[in-house]
Design an enzyme around this catalytic site. Structure first.
Site, PDB file in Angstrom:
ATOM      1  N   GLN A   1      -4.386  -5.313   7.203  1.00 32.72           N
ATOM      2  CA  GLN A   1      -5.617  -6.393   6.831  1.00 32.72           C
ATOM      3  C   GLN A   1      -5.242  -7.441   7.428  1.00 32.72           C
ATOM      4  OE1 GLN A   1      -7.889  -5.289   4.510  1.00 32.72           O
ATOM      5  NE2 GLN A   1      -7.053  -3.327   3.870  1.00 32.72           N
TER       6      GLN A   1
ATOM      7  N   CYS B   1      -4.863   2.411  -3.664  1.00 33.64           N
ATOM      8  CA  CYS B   1      -3.546   2.846  -3.084  1.00 33.64           C
ATOM      9  C   CYS B   1      -2.334   2.011  -3.446  1.00 33.64           C
ATOM     10  CB  CYS B   1      -3.651   3.077  -1.475  1.00 33.64           C
ATOM     11  SG  CYS B   1      -5.012   4.245  -1.225  1.00 33.64           S
TER      12      CYS B   1
ATOM     13  N   HIS C   1       0.956  -1.194   0.020  1.00 36.04           N
ATOM     14  CA  HIS C   1       0.078   0.072   0.132  1.00 36.04           C
ATOM     15  C   HIS C   1       0.732   1.263  -0.060  1.00 36.04           C
ATOM     16  CE1 HIS C   1      -2.750   2.851   1.941  1.00 36.04           C
ATOM     17  NE2 HIS C   1      -3.751   2.214   1.481  1.00 36.04           N
TER      18      HIS C   1
ATOM     19  N   ASP D   1       3.195  -4.656   7.851  1.00 36.39           N
ATOM     20  CA  ASP D   1       1.944  -3.999   7.638  1.00 36.39           C
ATOM     21  C   ASP D   1       0.727  -4.752   7.709  1.00 36.39           C
ATOM     22  OD1 ASP D   1      -0.208  -2.420   7.077  1.00 36.39           O
ATOM     23  OD2 ASP D   1       0.493  -1.837   5.152  1.00 36.39           O
TER      24      ASP D   1
ATOM     25  N   LYS E   1     -10.397  -0.548   9.992  1.00 33.44           N
ATOM     26  CA  LYS E   1     -10.754  -1.662   9.402  1.00 33.44           C
ATOM     27  C   LYS E   1     -11.088  -2.858  10.310  1.00 33.44           C
ATOM     28  CE  LYS E   1      -7.240  -0.290   6.052  1.00 33.44           C
ATOM     29  NZ  LYS E   1      -8.017   0.219   4.769  1.00 33.44           N
TER      30      LYS E   1
HETATM   31  C1  LIG Z   1      -2.471  -2.800   3.559  1.00 36.25           C
HETATM   32  C2  LIG Z   1      -2.861  -1.587   4.093  1.00 36.25           C
HETATM   33  N1  LIG Z   1      -1.775  -0.657   4.465  1.00 36.25           N
HETATM   34  C3  LIG Z   1      -2.211   0.305   5.040  1.00 36.25           C
HETATM   35  C4  LIG Z   1      -3.353   1.112   4.896  1.00 36.25           C
HETATM   36  C5  LIG Z   1      -3.601   2.531   5.366  1.00 36.25           C
HETATM   37  O1  LIG Z   1      -4.325   2.673   6.446  1.00 36.25           O
HETATM   38  P1  LIG Z   1      -4.941   4.124   6.982  1.00 36.25           P
HETATM   39  O2  LIG Z   1      -5.363   4.854   5.757  1.00 36.25           O
HETATM   40  O3  LIG Z   1      -5.618   3.620   7.926  1.00 36.25           O
HETATM   41  O4  LIG Z   1      -3.540   4.661   7.614  1.00 36.25           O
HETATM   42  C6  LIG Z   1      -4.233   0.460   4.283  1.00 36.25           C
HETATM   43  C7  LIG Z   1      -5.726   1.012   4.489  1.00 36.25           C
HETATM   44  O5  LIG Z   1      -6.511   0.634   3.132  1.00 36.25           O
HETATM   45  C8  LIG Z   1      -4.101  -0.906   3.885  1.00 36.25           C
HETATM   46  O6  LIG Z   1      -4.902  -1.803   3.331  1.00 36.25           O
END
Ligand SMILES: Cc1ncc(COP(=O)(O)O)c(C=O)c1O
Length: 410
Positions: A205, A368, A123, A202, A228
């Site tokens: 998910q 993203c 992401h 990360d 999430k």
């Molecule tokens: C795999 C992953 N990493 C990071 C993020 C970023 O999350 P946040 O926007 O809550 O910081 C997301 C959000 O879609 C995500 O799916």
């Protein structure tokens, strides 16, 4: 459980509503999940009956809320198998957690020419903070590609490791594809190559779809975001091994993170408090605590089993759709409940708009993950992502909507 009806759906008030005159089939939990009544009630209760600032007041309301707030740190530690609540830093979201590691740990420990390895599936939240760092101090970013099966190329990863590798950052479950990455194996490979390499996972998910144990996984840093996990937005978590957190300088300065301030110099509190400058997201932390209680009362294994059954059903039903291309692994045991696809006849935004008219909420675009989309040679996909509240009816509405897309564009 195998009847594909979620026993928990009625806990979510919004799922009793309609969208465009149709029952809401919410298939965009990968972007942000809906909230159960228990979370809404916990946040309302704080604001109605138990609100003040924390960590400061000597009066009963503030002391009670401080205790409730700090209890959530323990709940987070329990959820992810952290050794102590001192490993848990509250952040705004996953993005802030990664930026904190980049600007505090990496900026102070890495030098020009040092290497950071991430993956082609990341992401933007696990790409851009490292690019900013590269501009600041000249670190080099290397990227693990994926194979033709769109799984991480672990042989290529081994070739990327060098004596300059200082950090490896990997997404546990790809938000754009649903692929479950072998993060445990990646960490073992790093440890065998050089135990000094730090690994950031990360888990945005990951923690939503499966049981996580950061201690067994042996991650140095693990991050996730509350919204999430059926909690509110505005609250996230950075887990770090304690000696690492203790060795890191503060990320931001201000109230609450200090021991003593004078114009001759300031001393900071110990980790994790030195990373939490200013009034935190108090109500959101309470909401996150309620969300953790909620998913733990159900059990992550039950949630995973329900989502897996629904995913298998969806994959079978989607075979009826001509010109449907799935991105990511086909093997449903290697993916979470995320279905990312294109259709020959229609663009992802057209699909999203037709599904909207059918009451079905999905996400269209690059999710993203622009570098991933470029590597796949597409500009985006349509993504249906499952949550614990989804039902067979949601999948049926989704498949019926795709047939409508075929009729309109085919
Ligand atoms: C795999 C992953 N990493 C990071 C993020 C970023 O999350 P946040 O926007 O809550 O910081 C997301 C959000 O879609 C995500 O799916």
């Amino acid at each position: 459980m195998t009847n594909l009806q979620s026993p928990w759906r009625s806990d979510f008030p919004i799922l009793q509503t309609q969208m465009n005159g149709k029952p809401l089939a919410f298939l965009d939990s990968g972007a942000s999940a809906q909230k159960p009544q228990a979370v809404i009630d916990a946040m309302t209760q704080v604001m109605e009956q138990n609100y003040s600032n924390i960590h400061r007041g000597l009066y009963a309301v503030s002391q009670k809320l401080t205790e409730d707030f700090e209890n959530v740190r323990s709940k987070v530690a329990g959820l992810i198998g952290a050794p102590s609540d001192k490993n848990i830093v509250f952040t705004r979201n996953s993005t802030e957690g990664i930026n904190l590691v980049a600007q505090s740990w990496a900026r102070n420990n890495l030098q020009k020419g040092d290497e950071i390895i991430i993956t082609e599936m990341e992401h933007h939240a696990n790409i851009v903070p490292w690019q900013i760092l590269a501009e600041q101090i000249g670190v080099v970013i290397k990227v693990i590609p994926f194979t033709h099966e769109v799984t991480l190329d672990l042989e290529a990863f081994k070739d990327l490791l060098s004596d300059k590798t200082k950090l490896v950052g990997v997404v546990e479950i790809s938000n754009a594809l649903g692929t479950i990455n072998p993060v445990e194996d990646i960490i073992k490979t790093c440890r065998a190559f050089n135990p000094e390499i730090k690994v950031l996972i990360d888990g945005s998910q990951g923690v939503v779809h499966r049981k996580v144990n950061v201690t067994k996984m042996d991650a140095d840093f693990y991050i996730f975001t509350g919204h999430k996990l059926y909690g509110p937005s505005g609250i996230g978590v950075l887990y770090g091994k304690y000696d690492l957190l203790e060795s890191m300088p503060p990320y931001q300065g201000g109230g609450d993170m200090i021991e003593r301030v004078s114009f001759n110099g300031t001393t900071y509190r110990e980790a994790p408090y030195k990373f939490e400058a200013g009034t935190p997201a108090i109500v959101e932390v309470i909401g996150l605590g309620a969300a953790i209680d909620y998913v733990q009362n159900i059990g992550m294994d039950k949630i995973a089993a329900h989502e897996a059954a629904l995913l298998n059903y969806a994959m079978q039903e989607l075979q009826q759709i001509e010109g449907f291309t799935l991105y990511g692994v086909l093997d449903t045991s290697k993916k979470a409940g995320i279905i990312s696809f294109t259709m020959d006849e229609a663009h992802s935004s057209d699909i999203g708009m037709v599904l909207n008219q059918c009451g079905v909420a999905v996400r269209s675009g690059h999710h993203c993950c622009m570098p991933l989309m470029s590597a796949l040679g597409i500009d985006g996909t349509t993504r249906a992502s499952l949550g614990l509240y989804n039902n067979k009816d949601d999948i049926d509405a989704f498949v019926a909507g795709l047939k409508k897309v075929q009729d309109l564009f085919g």
